[in-house]
Design an enzyme around this catalytic site. Structure first.
Site, PDB file in Angstrom:
ATOM      1  CG  ASP A 104      -1.865  -1.120   1.292  1.00  0.00           C
ATOM      2  OD1 ASP A 104      -2.178  -1.659   0.219  1.00  0.00           O
ATOM      3  OD2 ASP A 104      -2.300  -1.466   2.403  1.00  0.00           O
TER       4      ASP A 104
HETATM    5  N1  URA Z   1      -1.255  -5.898   3.907  1.00  0.00           N
HETATM    6  C1  URA Z   1      -1.732  -4.633   3.935  1.00  0.00           C
HETATM    7  O1  URA Z   1      -2.762  -4.379   4.533  1.00  0.00           O
HETATM    8  N2  URA Z   1      -1.038  -3.687   3.283  1.00  0.00           N
HETATM    9  C2  URA Z   1       0.123  -3.912   2.632  1.00  0.00           C
HETATM   10  O2  URA Z   1       0.710  -2.993   2.085  1.00  0.00           O
HETATM   11  C3  URA Z   1       0.612  -5.233   2.626  1.00  0.00           C
HETATM   12  C4  URA Z   1      -0.090  -6.193   3.267  1.00  0.00           C
END
Ligand code: URA
Length: 235
Positions: A104
């Site tokens: 993310d």
């Molecule tokens: N899980 C999440 O919620 N975000 C990420 O970036 C990776 C795994």
């Protein structure tokens, strides 16, 4: 497969097309131990020996990098609005690099980038269950019952519950969480299901790859031969 000498040198990032042509004209390029002054000479990278400025070139077409992703970059090759992880990799050798999987925008840590599509595909295949470990800073302490639910495979509202995760407590509000899938916002959704919230998320390993502690946020390095081999074995 044979390619032109000037194209070969450009692929090897020796310089721009005009710089490469100039170097060839000046006799800086040896082909099989003889000076070669013809740009369009066809060479076979697997057989012919090329020296540039006294150094032997080793032809490489597949590239693998570890990026310490900082927050604020989206995991994509292009984006109309936001800076992407590719902005952290300016001027890198290796065409068609792409991130393997997705972090993310606010997640930090280990991101693998490669132009080895076959390897990327294999590492992301759901049935391969490649483990990924995250350092997670939580809003509240996890209770034993929460840990049990996460370790048994928690239902986060998808068609199937998550596969069993591993939880390692490392502080009152800190855990290391290992999951073997890559669902959308998976860690955040898992924590929400146990009535908690992720305050900070950082990926510290991906299969056999471990985030290099010497890599500053926003910097990257090529993988070592050993790391590439370990990834190939995992894929
Ligand atoms: N899980 C999440 O919620 N975000 C990420 O970036 C990776 C795994």
């Amino acid at each position: 497969m044979k390619i032109r000498l000037d194209k070969y040198l450009c692929d090897m990032q020796v310089g721009s097309r005009s710089q490469v042509k100039d170097a060839i004209k000046k006799g800086k390029v040896l082909l099989n131990q003889n000076v070669c002054k013809a740009n369009d000479t066809k060479i076979d990278p697997a057989i012919d020996l090329v020296f540039y400025d006294g150094k032997e070139l080793v032809y490489q077409t597949l590239y693998y990098y570890m990026l310490h992703k900082p927050a604020g970059l989206v995991t994509a090759t292009t984006d109309k609005k936001e800076p992407t992880v590719m902005d952290a990799l300016r001027d890198l050798p290796g065409k068609n690099l792409a991130p393997v999987g997705r972090l993310d925008k606010d997640t930090e840590g280990l991101l693998l980038l490669t132009n080895d599509g076959e390897m990327a595909h294999a590492l992301l295949a759901p049935k391969k269950h490649v483990p990924k470990t995250y350092y997670v800073l939580l809003e509240k302490s996890l209770q034993d019952v929460d840990i049990r639910r996460l370790e048994e495979g928690i239902d986060i509202g998808d068609a199937k519950p998550c596969l069993p995760a591993k939880v390692k407590a490392i502080g009152a509000l800190e855990i290391e969480l290992t999951i073997c899938e890559g669902r959308f916002h998976q860690v955040k959704r898992m924590m929400e299901k146990v009535d908690n919230k992720v305050c900070y998320l950082k990926r510290i390993s991906f299969g056999p790859l471990v985030l290099d502690e010497k890599l500053e946020k926003g910097s990257y390095r090529p993988l070592t031969e050993k790391e590439i081999e370990a990834l190939k074995n995992r894929a």
